[in-house]
Scaffold this active site. Structure first.
Site, short mmCIF file in Angstrom:
data_model
loop_
_atom_site.label_atom_id
_atom_site.label_comp_id
_atom_site.label_asym_id
_atom_site.label_seq_id
_atom_site.Cartn_x
_atom_site.Cartn_y
_atom_site.Cartn_z
N ASP A 223 0.82 -1.20 0.00
CA ASP A 223 0.00 0.00 0.00
C ASP A 223 0.87 1.27 0.00
OD1 ASP A 223 -2.84 0.95 0.41
OD2 ASP A 223 -1.93 1.90 2.14
N GLU A 274 14.32 -15.72 0.35
CA GLU A 274 14.62 -16.87 1.21
C GLU A 274 13.58 -17.97 1.04
OE1 GLU A 274 14.95 -15.79 5.35
OE2 GLU A 274 16.18 -14.04 4.82
#
Ligand code: GLC
Length: 576
Positions: A223, A274
């Site tokens: 956002d 990751e």
């Protein structure tokens, strides 16, 4: 390549493991409070989404993006977050969330969560702590507190306006009861801005991203991604000194689109990578086109919304130039392009395209330049949605044509709940029922965004058209009955069945991210093809035109013999 070779389809498990799943995904935005209410309290909820997974699966989308579902007082429809690592008890529990994520994944649908990093709500633990702590404390440093100007600090530190209207600074009362410092809020006063120079804020968001990634969230929508970092060096610039629209292309504005923001996203990217497949992200960044690439780069968030098509008129020249420009930009940044016509912040495109633009009402049957006619629909809403100005049938026809064109474009297509039903904007919401802070803070200037957030009609009957057993949190108009899912399911020419067919074909026709324009006798026709002989042709003009060679596989409206009527798109397959 022959057409049959392009009709191969990826299995759900291939799709789920593919690290590039997002590049050409069809992403469906759910505004949770207005999707489906499973417990009759008038608010849509997480269990409601789980119950509708078969509906989402049948629609043929690749991913769901959930607007905020976190604990919130709903001062800004959930974009005022009390606690980033929890589910709003009004919407369910974390266990409900896990169940929903599992059901979506089981159906081969990815899950994207909305992250709101620019501001928390004023009910967030940290903000409460900041109010209770003295000036200069570590707790205050997580937000943006400043002394006021004037003899007694009675004036805001700067005369900046908030996006929703009114000042961007709010004065607090100090713990000892005296009038005190001011805090900055770009949006509503219930949405205090974080201080992103503070390491604790950065670490906490990393924790949040990890929290949801570990719970199976596949990607994030960020956002107001371009607002996080700010230059608040004293003295603060006055409104008159702020760079104006068009002048902030070099990151020179004190709180929009500053270069330092990318350090944050580089850190997020490391975390995303990751995971396997890496978590994805898309930036909501209202920045100049040439500044978008950094948000969308592989070292950054990976993708950024482009709202250019949403802001364009229904016009062949404008569409073509937006498409060409955005594909080139996306390619340069390593991202895929994004396309969107509707979301929870704008007037639905079936309505926008039905409103007067340029010369349409002048009898020449054509759109003119579209200027000064409230093409974004805000003026029309403000006027109470006058019926004689809206040609709803035309709007829907054009919306379907535009959506089918979008589904043929390389890149990701973002859909907003209800557009698959051909829903129009709801103009007739009484003021007492309005919820959007843009309405309250901007009285008389804007009515806000509630008209595209009205709970969905699932059935033509019942007090809330099948949304739930309770009173819906925003009132639905009578005409919603005609748009209900049950009415459209199985009905050949319904917008829902049209979306299903188009999305199913899109899934099967997946082609490399390339587009080739084809010349057409009419400048009001856009014809392009994708590798594998997949053609999309749209007639923006007023007269039917000849269709090119090929087999029509879907069209946004009825065809006229071998011709493509005005405001219509068709897809054709050829052997080249
Ligand atoms: C974004 C959201 C909008 C919200 C604002 C503040 O623009 O899309 O709905 O009001 O940010 O969080």
């Amino acid at each position: 390549m022959s057409t049959t070779a392009t009709l191969a389809t990826l299995s759900d498990s291939d799709h789920m493991a593919d690290p590039n799943w997002w590049r050409q995904a069809a992403v469906y935005q759910i505004y949770p409070r207005s999707f489906y209410d499973s417990n009759g309290d008038g608010l849509g909820d997480i269990k409601g989404i789980t119950a509708k997974v078969p509906y989402l699966k049948a629609l043929g989308i690749d991913a769901v993006w959930l607007s905020p579902f976190y604990p919130s007082a709903l001062a800004d429809g959930g974009y005022d977050v009390d606690d980033y690592r929890n589910v709003d008890p009004k919407l369910g529990t974390l266990a409900d969330f896990d169940e929903m994520a599992a059901a979506l994944h089981e159906a081969g649908i990815k899950l994207i969560a909305d992250i709101v990093p620019n501001h928390s709500s004023n009910r967030h633990e940290w903000f409460k702590e900041a109010l209770a702590s003295p000036k200069g404390s570590a707790a205050r440093d997580r937000y943006i507190f400043r002394d006021g100007l004037g003899e007694n600090g009675e004036l805001p530190p700067a005369d900046w306006d908030s996006v929703f209207g009114g000042p961007a600074w709010e004065r607090i009362t100090e713990p000892d009861g005296t009038p005190g410092q001011w805090y900055m809020h770009i949006f509503a006063k219930e949405q205090p801005d974080f201080n992103w120079s503070n390491r604790e804020v950065r670490d906490d968001f990393l924790k949040t991203l990890r929290f949801w990634s570990d719970r199976g969230v596949d990607g994030f929508r960020i956002d107001v991604a371009h607002a996080l970092t700010k230059d608040l060096a004293e003295p603060l610039l006055s409104k008159a000194q702020l760079p104006r629209e068009g002048e902030n292309a070099m990151g020179a504005h004190p709180y929009w689109d500053r270069d330092e923001v990318h350090e944050i996203y580089a850190e997020w990217r490391q975390l995303f990578n990751e995971y396997n497949p890496p978590r994805t992200a898309v930036a909501e960044a209202w920045v100049h086109a040439e500044r978008r690439a950094r948000y969308a780069s592989p070292e950054g968030l990976g993708q950024a919304f482009n709202f250019d098509l949403l802001q364009a008129d229904f016009d062949a020249t404008q569409f073509r130039s937006v498409i060409t420009k955005n594909l080139a930009e996306a390619k340069a940044s390593g991202a895929s392009s994004t396309w969107v016509f509707s979301n929870h912040d704008v007037v639905r495109h079936a309505t926008r395209y039905g409103l007067p633009q340029g010369g349409r009402k002048d009898g020449d049957g054509k759109d003119g330049d579209g200027k000064d006619r409230g093409q974004d629909g805000k003026d029309w809403l403000l006027a109470g949605g006058p019926k004689d100005e809206l040609d709803a049938e035309l709007g829907l026809r054009r919306a379907r044509a535009a959506s089918l064109l979008m589904f043929a474009l390389p890149g990701s297509a973002y859909l907003y709940q209800g557009e698959e039903l051909g829903l129009q904007e709801v103009a007739e919401i009484p003021d007492v029922d309005r919820q959007d802070p843009a309405f309250f803070r901007n009285a008389g200037v804007e009515v806000g965004r509630d008209g595209c957030r009205v709970p969905l009609p699932w059935s033509p009957e019942g007090s809330s058209f099948g949304f739930g057993d309770g009173e819906p949190h925003l009132p639905q108009p009578e005409w919603f009955a005609n748009f209900a899912v049950e009415v459209q399911e199985g009905a050949d020419d319904s917008t829902l069945e049209f979306y299903r067919k188009a999305l199913e074909l899109r899934g099967r026709l997946q082609a490399a991210e390339e587009l080739l324009w084809h010349a057409n006798a009419s400048a009001e026709v856009l014809h392009f093809s994708r590798p594998g002989g997949w053609h999309s042709v749209t007639n923006f003009g007023t007269e039917p035109v000849e269709l090119p060679e090929g087999t029509v596989v879907v069209s946004s409206g009825p065809l006229d013999g071998g011709k493509l009527p005005s405001d219509t798109t068709a897809w054709l397959l050829t052997d080249n």
